[in-house]
Design a protein around this motif. Sequence first.
Motif, PDB file in Angstrom:
ATOM      1  N   GLY A  26      31.527  39.098  38.318  1.00 38.78           N
ATOM      2  CA  GLY A  26      31.294  37.987  36.812  1.00 38.78           C
ATOM      3  C   GLY A  26      32.328  37.293  36.510  1.00 38.78           C
ATOM      4  N   LEU A  27      33.217  38.077  36.268  1.00 33.97           N
ATOM      5  CA  LEU A  27      34.666  37.447  35.460  1.00 33.97           C
ATOM      6  C   LEU A  27      35.782  37.124  35.592  1.00 33.97           C
ATOM      7  N   LEU A  28      36.444  37.386  37.130  1.00 27.75           N
ATOM      8  CA  LEU A  28      37.969  37.179  38.032  1.00 27.75           C
ATOM      9  C   LEU A  28      37.236  36.292  39.194  1.00 27.75           C
ATOM     10  N   LEU A  48      47.570  43.591  32.935  1.00 30.76           N
ATOM     11  CA  LEU A  48      48.296  44.780  33.554  1.00 30.76           C
ATOM     12  C   LEU A  48      46.827  45.796  33.622  1.00 30.76           C
ATOM     13  N   ASP A  49      45.989  45.741  32.612  1.00 36.46           N
ATOM     14  CA  ASP A  49      44.480  46.769  32.594  1.00 36.46           C
ATOM     15  C   ASP A  49      43.950  46.477  34.066  1.00 36.46           C
ATOM     16  N   MET A  50      43.748  44.817  34.240  1.00 42.01           N
ATOM     17  CA  MET A  50      43.436  44.161  35.645  1.00 42.01           C
ATOM     18  C   MET A  50      43.826  44.366  36.389  1.00 42.01           C
ATOM     19  N   SER A  53      43.056  47.449  37.811  1.00 42.83           N
ATOM     20  CA  SER A  53      41.526  47.864  38.254  1.00 42.83           C
ATOM     21  C   SER A  53      41.681  47.767  39.369  1.00 42.83           C
ATOM     22  N   ILE A  54      41.859  46.051  39.828  1.00 46.06           N
ATOM     23  CA  ILE A  54      41.738  45.535  41.154  1.00 46.06           C
ATOM     24  C   ILE A  54      42.430  45.956  42.239  1.00 46.06           C
ATOM     25  N   ALA A  55      43.177  46.823  42.083  1.00 50.78           N
ATOM     26  CA  ALA A  55      44.128  47.521  42.652  1.00 50.78           C
ATOM     27  C   ALA A  55      43.458  48.985  43.182  1.00 50.78           C
ATOM     28  N   LYS A  56      43.249  49.198  42.670  1.00 51.47           N
ATOM     29  CA  LYS A  56      43.101  51.029  41.987  1.00 51.47           C
ATOM     30  C   LYS A  56      41.139  50.228  42.959  1.00 51.47           C
ATOM     31  N   GLY A  57      40.646  49.068  42.774  1.00 52.32           N
ATOM     32  CA  GLY A  57      39.059  49.452  43.147  1.00 52.32           C
ATOM     33  C   GLY A  57      38.903  50.298  41.820  1.00 52.32           C
ATOM     34  N   GLU A  58      38.740  49.960  40.759  1.00 52.76           N
ATOM     35  CA  GLU A  58      38.017  50.998  39.838  1.00 52.76           C
ATOM     36  C   GLU A  58      38.010  50.017  38.865  1.00 52.76           C
ATOM     37  N   LYS A  59      36.296  50.179  37.878  1.00 53.33           N
ATOM     38  CA  LYS A  59      35.366  49.612  37.058  1.00 53.33           C
ATOM     39  C   LYS A  59      36.762  48.716  35.899  1.00 53.33           C
ATOM     40  N   GLY A  68      41.563  45.529  45.821  1.00 51.39           N
ATOM     41  CA  GLY A  68      42.976  44.100  46.839  1.00 51.39           C
ATOM     42  C   GLY A  68      43.793  43.831  46.218  1.00 51.39           C
ATOM     43  N   THR A  69      44.837  42.879  46.401  1.00 51.38           N
ATOM     44  CA  THR A  69      46.485  42.776  45.947  1.00 51.38           C
ATOM     45  C   THR A  69      46.161  42.224  44.621  1.00 51.38           C
ATOM     46  N   ALA A  70      46.899  43.108  44.157  1.00 50.85           N
ATOM     47  CA  ALA A  70      47.290  41.864  42.221  1.00 50.85           C
ATOM     48  C   ALA A  70      48.619  41.695  42.631  1.00 50.85           C
ATOM     49  N   LEU A  71      49.415  40.790  42.095  1.00 53.71           N
ATOM     50  CA  LEU A  71      50.640  40.143  41.775  1.00 53.71           C
ATOM     51  C   LEU A  71      50.423  40.274  39.915  1.00 53.71           C
TER      52      LEU A  71
END
Length: 88
Positions: A26-28, A48-50, A53-59, A68-71
Amino acid sequence: MKKLSTRSCEEIMTTVYKPIEFVIDGLLAQGLYILAGAPKVGKSWLALDMCLSIAKGEKNLGLKTSQGTALYLCLKTAFSESKTGFMN
Protein backbone atom coordinates in the motif's frame (compact mmCIF):
# COMPACT_ATOMS: atom_id res chain seq x y z
CA MET A 1 13.19 9.41 -33.87
CA LYS A 2 10.17 7.55 -32.48
CA LYS A 3 6.69 8.93 -33.00
CA LEU A 4 5.00 10.16 -29.80
CA SER A 5 2.45 7.57 -28.66
CA THR A 6 -0.75 9.11 -27.29
CA ARG A 7 -4.06 7.75 -25.97
CA SER A 8 -7.43 9.36 -25.53
CA CYS A 9 -9.10 9.68 -22.15
CA GLU A 10 -11.81 7.26 -23.36
CA GLU A 11 -9.19 4.66 -24.34
CA ILE A 12 -7.44 4.95 -20.97
CA MET A 13 -10.74 4.69 -19.05
CA THR A 14 -11.99 1.63 -20.99
CA THR A 15 -8.72 -0.33 -20.95
CA VAL A 16 -8.41 -3.08 -18.33
CA TYR A 17 -4.99 -2.83 -16.68
CA LYS A 18 -3.35 -5.39 -14.43
CA PRO A 19 -3.43 -4.48 -10.70
CA ILE A 20 -0.59 -2.43 -9.27
CA GLU A 21 2.01 -4.65 -7.59
CA PHE A 22 3.24 -3.15 -4.34
CA VAL A 23 6.68 -4.01 -2.98
CA ILE A 24 5.82 -2.31 0.32
CA ASP A 25 2.14 -3.01 0.93
CA GLY A 26 0.00 0.00 0.00
CA LEU A 27 2.98 2.37 0.07
CA LEU A 28 5.53 1.67 -2.66
CA ALA A 29 4.71 0.13 -6.02
CA GLN A 30 7.28 -1.28 -8.43
CA GLY A 31 9.06 1.40 -10.41
CA LEU A 32 11.42 4.31 -10.17
CA TYR A 33 11.06 6.99 -7.49
CA ILE A 34 12.68 10.22 -6.46
CA LEU A 35 12.63 10.85 -2.71
CA ALA A 36 12.77 14.59 -2.02
CA GLY A 37 12.61 16.67 1.13
CA ALA A 38 14.43 19.07 3.38
CA PRO A 39 18.10 18.43 4.18
CA LYS A 40 19.03 16.17 7.09
CA VAL A 41 15.56 14.63 7.67
CA GLY A 42 16.67 11.05 6.93
CA LYS A 43 15.79 10.56 3.25
CA SER A 44 18.90 8.50 2.50
CA TRP A 45 18.41 6.29 5.54
CA LEU A 46 14.73 5.78 4.70
CA ALA A 47 15.60 4.76 1.13
CA LEU A 48 18.35 2.42 2.34
CA ASP A 49 16.03 0.87 4.95
CA MET A 50 13.31 0.32 2.32
CA CYS A 51 15.77 -1.32 -0.08
CA LEU A 52 17.18 -3.61 2.59
CA SER A 53 13.67 -4.61 3.73
CA ILE A 54 12.65 -5.43 0.15
CA ALA A 55 15.85 -7.42 -0.46
CA LYS A 56 15.30 -9.42 2.75
CA GLY A 57 11.50 -9.65 2.46
CA GLU A 58 11.11 -8.12 5.93
CA LYS A 59 8.46 -5.65 7.11
CA ASN A 60 9.15 -1.96 6.61
CA LEU A 61 7.40 0.72 8.65
CA GLY A 62 5.20 -2.10 9.94
CA LEU A 63 4.06 -2.97 6.40
CA LYS A 64 4.48 -6.28 4.55
CA THR A 65 7.05 -6.30 1.75
CA SER A 66 7.39 -8.52 -1.30
CA GLN A 67 10.92 -9.88 -1.39
CA GLY A 68 12.75 -8.84 -4.51
CA THR A 69 15.64 -6.98 -6.02
CA ALA A 70 16.19 -3.37 -4.98
CA LEU A 71 18.72 -0.94 -6.43
CA TYR A 72 20.08 1.68 -4.04
CA LEU A 73 22.05 4.41 -5.81
CA CYS A 74 24.31 6.04 -3.25
CA LEU A 75 25.14 9.27 -5.05
CA LYS A 76 26.11 11.49 -2.12
CA THR A 77 26.86 9.34 0.91
CA ALA A 78 30.37 8.07 1.59
CA PHE A 79 30.78 4.30 1.31
CA SER A 80 31.80 4.16 4.97
CA GLU A 81 28.41 5.65 5.97
CA SER A 82 26.60 3.12 3.78
CA LYS A 83 28.55 0.28 5.38
CA THR A 84 27.41 1.45 8.82
CA GLY A 85 23.81 1.50 7.58
CA PHE A 86 24.09 -2.02 6.15
CA MET A 87 25.40 -3.35 9.45
CA ASN A 88 22.54 -1.89 11.54
